[in-house]
Write a protein that holds these residues in place. Structure first.
Motif, PDB file in Angstrom:
ATOM      1  N   GLU A 278       0.812  -1.217   0.000  1.00  0.00           N
ATOM      2  CA  GLU A 278       0.000   0.000   0.000  1.00  0.00           C
ATOM      3  C   GLU A 278       0.849   1.272   0.000  1.00  0.00           C
ATOM      4  N   LYS A 279       2.133   1.151   0.284  1.00  0.00           N
ATOM      5  CA  LYS A 279       3.034   2.307   0.309  1.00  0.00           C
ATOM      6  C   LYS A 279       3.477   2.667  -1.107  1.00  0.00           C
ATOM      7  N   LEU A 280       3.576   3.959  -1.379  1.00  0.00           N
ATOM      8  CA  LEU A 280       4.003   4.424  -2.698  1.00  0.00           C
ATOM      9  C   LEU A 280       5.430   3.961  -3.021  1.00  0.00           C
ATOM     10  N   SER A 281       6.313   4.038  -2.025  1.00  0.00           N
ATOM     11  CA  SER A 281       7.708   3.624  -2.243  1.00  0.00           C
ATOM     12  C   SER A 281       7.786   2.144  -2.616  1.00  0.00           C
ATOM     13  N   SER A 282       6.931   1.337  -2.015  1.00  0.00           N
ATOM     14  CA  SER A 282       6.898  -0.094  -2.340  1.00  0.00           C
ATOM     15  C   SER A 282       6.468  -0.309  -3.782  1.00  0.00           C
ATOM     16  N   LYS A 283       5.463   0.451  -4.214  1.00  0.00           N
ATOM     17  CA  LYS A 283       4.980   0.317  -5.590  1.00  0.00           C
ATOM     18  C   LYS A 283       6.054   0.723  -6.594  1.00  0.00           C
ATOM     19  N   VAL A 284       6.821   1.780  -6.259  1.00  0.00           N
ATOM     20  CA  VAL A 284       7.908   2.208  -7.149  1.00  0.00           C
ATOM     21  C   VAL A 284       8.940   1.090  -7.282  1.00  0.00           C
ATOM     22  N   ALA A 285       9.314   0.486  -6.146  1.00  0.00           N
ATOM     23  CA  ALA A 285      10.293  -0.602  -6.171  1.00  0.00           C
ATOM     24  C   ALA A 285       9.785  -1.799  -6.959  1.00  0.00           C
ATOM     25  N   ILE A 286       8.515  -2.153  -6.746  1.00  0.00           N
ATOM     26  CA  ILE A 286       7.946  -3.325  -7.428  1.00  0.00           C
ATOM     27  C   ILE A 286       7.796  -3.065  -8.925  1.00  0.00           C
ATOM     28  N   TYR A 287       7.306  -1.874  -9.286  1.00  0.00           N
ATOM     29  CA  TYR A 287       7.141  -1.560 -10.715  1.00  0.00           C
ATOM     30  C   TYR A 287       8.488  -1.507 -11.427  1.00  0.00           C
ATOM     31  N   THR A 288       9.506  -1.001 -10.738  1.00  0.00           N
ATOM     32  CA  THR A 288      10.858  -0.978 -11.317  1.00  0.00           C
ATOM     33  C   THR A 288      11.335  -2.401 -11.568  1.00  0.00           C
ATOM     34  N   THR A 289      11.029  -3.276 -10.616  1.00  0.00           N
ATOM     35  CA  THR A 289      11.402  -4.695 -10.753  1.00  0.00           C
ATOM     36  C   THR A 289      10.648  -5.359 -11.893  1.00  0.00           C
ATOM     37  N   LEU A 290       9.405  -4.954 -12.110  1.00  0.00           N
ATOM     38  CA  LEU A 290       8.571  -5.584 -13.137  1.00  0.00           C
ATOM     39  C   LEU A 290       8.927  -5.152 -14.558  1.00  0.00           C
ATOM     40  N   VAL A 291       9.297  -3.903 -14.733  1.00  0.00           N
ATOM     41  CA  VAL A 291       9.527  -3.370 -16.074  1.00  0.00           C
ATOM     42  C   VAL A 291      10.779  -3.954 -16.722  1.00  0.00           C
ATOM     43  N   ASN A 292      11.869  -4.026 -15.973  1.00  0.00           N
ATOM     44  CA  ASN A 292      13.147  -4.452 -16.552  1.00  0.00           C
ATOM     45  C   ASN A 292      13.114  -5.835 -17.201  1.00  0.00           C
ATOM     46  N   PRO A 293      12.580  -6.866 -16.534  1.00  0.00           N
ATOM     47  CA  PRO A 293      12.564  -8.190 -17.177  1.00  0.00           C
ATOM     48  C   PRO A 293      11.803  -8.226 -18.495  1.00  0.00           C
ATOM     49  N   ILE A 294      10.688  -7.500 -18.578  1.00  0.00           N
ATOM     50  CA  ILE A 294       9.899  -7.510 -19.819  1.00  0.00           C
ATOM     51  C   ILE A 294      10.681  -6.888 -20.965  1.00  0.00           C
ATOM     52  N   THR A 295      11.416  -5.810 -20.680  1.00  0.00           N
ATOM     53  CA  THR A 295      12.177  -5.139 -21.737  1.00  0.00           C
ATOM     54  C   THR A 295      13.455  -5.892 -22.098  1.00  0.00           C
ATOM     55  N   LYS A 296      13.997  -6.659 -21.155  1.00  0.00           N
ATOM     56  CA  LYS A 296      15.284  -7.324 -21.393  1.00  0.00           C
ATOM     57  C   LYS A 296      15.160  -8.759 -21.900  1.00  0.00           C
ATOM     58  N   TYR A 297      14.003  -9.360 -21.731  1.00  0.00           N
ATOM     59  CA  TYR A 297      13.868 -10.794 -22.012  1.00  0.00           C
ATOM     60  C   TYR A 297      14.313 -11.147 -23.433  1.00  0.00           C
ATOM     61  N   ALA A 298      13.785 -10.429 -24.428  1.00  0.00           N
ATOM     62  CA  ALA A 298      14.086 -10.755 -25.827  1.00  0.00           C
ATOM     63  C   ALA A 298      15.575 -10.629 -26.125  1.00  0.00           C
ATOM     64  N   LEU A 299      16.205  -9.613 -25.544  1.00  0.00           N
ATOM     65  CA  LEU A 299      17.639  -9.419 -25.755  1.00  0.00           C
ATOM     66  C   LEU A 299      18.459 -10.537 -25.138  1.00  0.00           C
TER      67      LEU A 299
END
Length: 414
Positions: A278-299
């Protein structure tokens, strides 16, 4: 290892030719190469080994920096060397090249499998109590999100030209690590996550897991030949390594200490799973974690696809686009199967660190340098350091692999 894709995705200039990249830009690329998903599990590594295990982080960092320097020395011995497999071939012929390629591609394969596990776990953290029932069969939220993530990633692995994606991803490693660290700091200092009292000084039983995960954080050596050949002033490469490893180690150490202080022995293999969603800082950390794998997987998948295509009979190349789509899709599907079968991110990455990262980033540079330079039989400080790293690497590979496999098997039985 996430940086290893650069060795296959971007052309490398010959070692005889002058590069064009400045010192600062090379440092930037080096930091991006070393920074990776290891930052998510490094608090768990510290929790496994206790406070004193931080000593191993710094030892491994220094050893990794030194073996990076050995790669430079190997390339100076032979101007035709442009990659880590080239070093393996120069030292031990075709068998050496084959073994290095196998280690690199296996590591890439397990890392992208870890990406899917990471996506499933963190999406399930954000959207809890989600599941799907099909004919009496219940598919858990984590499993659903692994499948959804794979479907989102699928169109990207079909692309044959990944140059634009490579340009985007090359700048995300360091930025993501800094955002992640700042989010943790924000969570602890502003959002009110209290410091945990259950911290131990040293846990001998947890050392194999800790050092394996530490080693995984420094699995970037396959990219160093490309960095070296691209530099304008190659004599500054030693300083580049020093800057890159110093900065990344400070970020890793700060993340490990902060995460361990916040959650103590209860820290999970992905620290994002401990954060209050529920914390904003937690969401930033989780979203940062989620974005990188999707963009890097194909490479990350591309070198494995290329290696697979190179082993196929020539008549399959008559329809290269279809062949590319089929191989990419099959490999993606296989990583989904592995991710669903072995959904243990921390132990899987520990296995990668112990068995594959140690092999590619520590053992290969040392052993190949001793062979190429001809110093393997000469007494001296250099030989002692190299043999010491080899012995430490073998110990980590042996104990770390055994411990990781034991934990994976134990969790499969639960």
């Amino acid at each position: 290892m996430e940086a290893a894709l650069s060795t296959t995705m971007s052309p490398s200039s010959n070692n005889n030719n002058g590069g064009t990249t400045s010192f600062a830009k090379t440092c930037f690329h080096g930091v991006n190469g070393i920074s990776g998903i290891g930052i998510v599990s490094i608090p768990f590594a510290l929790a496994s080994g206790g406070w004193l295990s931080l000593i191993f982080l710094f030892i491994i960092s220094m050893a990794a920096c030194y073996t990076g320097l050995l790669i430079k020395r190997c390339m100076d011995k032979d101007s035709t060397i442009e990659s880590l497999p080239d070093i393996g071939q120069r030292a031990f012929g075709d068998k050496g090249r084959l073994l290095v390629n196998i280690a690199m591609n296996c590591e890439l394969y397990l890392v992208i499998t870890g990406y899917l596990i990471l996506e499933g776990d963190n999406l399930n953290k954000l959207i809890s109590h989600f599941h799907v029932d099909i004919g009496g069969l219940r598919i858990s939220g984590t499993q659903c999100f692994v499948l959804i993530s794979a479907l989102i990633i699928l169109p990207t692995v079909w692309l044959e030209d990944l140059s634009k994606l490579l340009s985007y991803v090359s700048a995300t490693g360091a930025l993501a690590s800094i955002i992640f660290l700042c989010s943790l700091l924000w969570n602890g200092a502003i959002d009110g996550t209290k410091l945990h009292s259950k911290c131990v000084l040293f846990n001998w039983k947890g050392v194999p897991a800790a050092v394996s995960l530490y080693a995984f954080c420094y699995s970037s050596h396959p990219v160093f030949p490309s960095l070296y050949t691209s530099m304008k002033n190659k004599h500054q490469f030693s300083n580049v390594l020093l800057v890159c490893f110093t900065l990344c180690t400070l970020v890793y150490a700060a993340t490990a200490v902060l995460g361990y202080l916040m959650f103590g022995s209860e820290v999970q293999s992905e620290i994002t799973l401990n954060l209050p969603k529920e914390k904003l800082s937690s969401k930033v950390a989780i979203y940062t974690t989620l974005v990188n794998p999707i963009t890097k997987y194909a490479l990350m998948l591309r070198p494995i696809v290329d290696a697979t295509k190179s082993m196929l009979p020539s008549h399959y190349n008559k329809r290269p686009k279809l062949t590319h789509i089929l191989i990419s899709s099959i490999l993606l599907f296989s990583t989904v199967v592995v991710a669903l079968t072995l959904p243990f991110f921390g132990y899987l990455m520990s296995l990668v660190g112990a068995l594959l990262s140690v092999s590619a980033s520590f053992l290969v540079p040392c052993v190949c340098y001793l062979k190429i330079s001809g110093t393997y039989g000469k007494l001296g400080c250099e030989m002692i350091i190299n043999y010491s790293i080899v012995l430490i690497g073998v110990a980590i590979a042996g104990f770390g692999t055994y411990n990781s496999l034991l934990e994976i098997i134990r969790h499969l039985k639960l």
